[in-house]
Design an enzyme around this catalytic site. Structure first.
Site, PDB file in Angstrom:
ATOM      1  N   SER A 122       0.794  -1.209   0.000  1.00  0.00           N
ATOM      2  CA  SER A 122       0.000   0.000   0.000  1.00  0.00           C
ATOM      3  C   SER A 122       0.838   1.276   0.000  1.00  0.00           C
ATOM      4  O   SER A 122       1.555   1.549  -0.946  1.00  0.00           O
ATOM      5  CB  SER A 122      -0.953  -0.039   1.190  1.00  0.00           C
ATOM      6  OG  SER A 122      -1.890   0.972   1.108  1.00  0.00           O
TER       7      SER A 122
ATOM      8  N   ASP B 148      10.884   5.740  -9.275  1.00  0.00           N
ATOM      9  CA  ASP B 148      10.641   6.370 -10.574  1.00  0.00           C
ATOM     10  C   ASP B 148      11.488   7.620 -10.777  1.00  0.00           C
ATOM     11  O   ASP B 148      11.904   7.929 -11.899  1.00  0.00           O
ATOM     12  CB  ASP B 148       9.157   6.733 -10.723  1.00  0.00           C
ATOM     13  CG  ASP B 148       8.300   5.530 -11.105  1.00  0.00           C
ATOM     14  OD1 ASP B 148       8.862   4.417 -11.227  1.00  0.00           O
ATOM     15  OD2 ASP B 148       7.073   5.696 -11.282  1.00  0.00           O
TER      16      ASP B 148
ATOM     17  N   LYS C 162      -0.481  -4.031  -3.888  1.00  0.00           N
ATOM     18  CA  LYS C 162      -1.859  -3.563  -3.688  1.00  0.00           C
ATOM     19  C   LYS C 162      -2.014  -2.191  -4.327  1.00  0.00           C
ATOM     20  O   LYS C 162      -1.463  -1.215  -3.849  1.00  0.00           O
ATOM     21  CB  LYS C 162      -2.214  -3.486  -2.209  1.00  0.00           C
ATOM     22  CG  LYS C 162      -3.686  -3.116  -1.988  1.00  0.00           C
ATOM     23  CD  LYS C 162      -4.093  -3.259  -0.544  1.00  0.00           C
ATOM     24  CE  LYS C 162      -5.607  -3.131  -0.413  1.00  0.00           C
ATOM     25  NZ  LYS C 162      -6.086  -1.808  -0.839  1.00  0.00           N
TER      26      LYS C 162
END
Length: 496
Positions: A329, A340, A354
């Site tokens: 999560s 990223d 998730k």
């Protein structure tokens, strides 16, 4: 979770990411609001409850604002008529509350979504207690998936972790009673109890089952812990809760004061938490105006961005993130953002995976509806649901920490051939006994080592791997895993 629900929470339960209406109002200058959804509490895993409306009001709002087409209106009228008929004309007196609940349960069940659920007033009360941060339980984050109660992760230092409970363990019984068909909240209630009392969980790992006795304790979820290990600062983040970002900032500043240039952010077995905190935490390392997470519903996408400059003391630091299958999560939101933007290198094993978001509606009678409304993506648009985030560098967990539970209803002896015998050999080897192979054969050499193990631990020396031997074997392996963090040690060696 135990103790909490995430919808996975802690008792269970699962990880969560949430933004609340109240938080949006008080921190409007620091958050990008979600256009259509800005008055809805958003959760991933454990849910933050904010909206309180009646069923009638809810229907009215939808009719007034969104409108119902003729088909929807006809279906709604049909449901109302069936309710009235059964409530008034059925030959046996019916409970209107039970009929209403059954209708709602049926609609939710039709979604075939483990994260959507309707909670009664009593269940909602238990749920609220579970997400409060302080509770008496075992400290195991759980979720309901495919009609099974599965452990997302045990909290660090919790009774569940000390007892050997692991991510993806399936709970089949509580105190000897089957939990099949029970809602997550009901299981949470069964697992909880008074402080210093014991609960016995029947755990299924793979094809095997084992009873695990756990003493309930008062659980306080501490967000962040900082330790200096040589020239590396290790910051353990246990959960994303109120002011975790502040605690992380303090830890980073402490590491800077200690003259450290290399930081490990340990997110292993972190089930998640508040989305706002994940964004603020990412903002410590990522500059102002950058997207941390994207929320997507149909064709609509909303980016949640950083609002402040990155912490100057963190800019020159070499950041490493350590994750495992219990990292879920908000942990994945945070990890995905730093990965990223190339702000951190990720180590360990693949995360939980998730990537969907739940919304909650609490009704005037105290009941609550939780349903999946949208999904989330990383800044580069990666959808990790069911896939997880793969580390840049894999650090395998030691074999003995990944062993299946050996059923204590079986006894193994010379001549037996069973997959559990391989587990026995790997475990004994980890405990320092001489095992020259990892076959499934119980040979004379293994019998000798079992005898040595029994003698050392003051057990009856039979050479057979029986229930008493199994219990001590499991206890010592759990103790070893808790004392020696092989994965973290490997990472620190890599960073030297």
């Amino acid at each position: 979770m135990d103790d909490k629900q995430h919808t996975s929470s802690s008792d269970d339960e699962r990880a969560e990411i949430a933004t609340s209406n109240q938080d949006q109002q008080t921190n409007s200058s620091k958050r990008v609001h979600l256009k259509r959804w800005q008055f809805i509490s958003i959760l991933i895993g454990t849910i933050l409850i904010t909206a309180v409306i009646t069923v009638v009001a809810y229907i009215f709002i939808n009719q007034k604002i969104n409108g119902l087409n003729k088909t929807d209106q006809a279906n709604l009228n049909k449901i109302e008529n069936v309710y009235k008929i059964l409530n008034s004309d059925y030959y046996k007196k019916q409970s209107s509350d039970k009929l209403s609940k059954a209708a709602i349960d049926g609609m939710v069940k039709e979604l075939k979504d483990p994260y959507s659920e309707y909670l009664t007033k009593e269940q909602t009360k238990s749920f609220n207690e579970g997400v409060s941060g302080d509770f008496v339980g075992i400290g195991a984050e759980m979720q309901k998936k495919n009609d099974q109660i599965m452990v997302t992760s045990p909290m660090k230092g919790s009774p569940a972790e000390r007892a050997g409970i692991r991510p993806k363990d399936v709970i089949t019984k509580v105190n000897g009673k089957s939990i099949k068909g029970k809602a997550l909240d009901e299981v949470v209630k069964d697992v909880r109890g008074k402080e210093n009392t014991e609960v016995t969980l029947t755990v299924q790992r793979g094809s095997e089952e084992k009873d695990v006795k756990i003493k309930r304790e008062k659980i306080h979820v501490k967000s962040v812990e900082y330790k200096k290990k040589g020239k590396v600062g290790v910051i353990t983040i246990n959960k994303f809760q109120n002011d975790t970002s502040g605690e992380l900032k303090d830890a980073v500043l402490k590491a800077h004061k200690d003259g450290l240039k290399k930081i490990v952010l340990d997110l292993r077995n972190n089930p998640g938490g508040l989305l706002d905190e994940a964004v603020k935490m990412a903002n410590i390392f990522i500059d102002k105006g950058k997207t941390v997470v994207k929320l997507e519903k149909g064709k609509d996408t909303e980016a949640i961005q950083t609002s402040n400059d990155a912490l100057k003391e963190a800019k020159d630091m070499d950041i490493s993130i350590l994750v495992n299958e219990g990292s879920a999560s908000a942990s994945e939101v945070f990890t995905g953002a730093l990965k990223d933007y190339n702000k951190a290198k990720v180590y360990g094993s693949k995360t939980f995976g998730k990537g969907v978001v739940q919304t909650t509606r609490e009704f005037k009678d105290g009941s609550l509806l939780k349903y999946t409304e949208m999904k989330w993506l990383t800044p580069d648009g990666h959808y990790i649901h069911g896939k997880g985030i793969k580390p840049d560098v894999t650090i395998d967990t030691p074999k003995y920490q990944s062993l299946n539970v050996i059923p204590n209803t079986k006894t193994f002896k010379v001549g037996d051939d069973d997959k559990n015998i391989k587990t026995i050999k790997i475990g004994l080897s980890a405990l320092g006994y001489k095992v020259d192979n990892e076959s499934t054969q119980f040979d004379q050499a293994l019998e000798n080592q079992v005898k040595a193990f029994q003698q050392t631990n003051k057990l009856e020396v039979t050479g057979e791997f029986n229930k008493e031997t199994n219990n001590k074997f499991t206890e010592l392996l759990v103790e070893k895993a808790n004392k020696h963090d092989d994965v973290l040690d490997k990472l620190i060696n890599i960073l030297k």
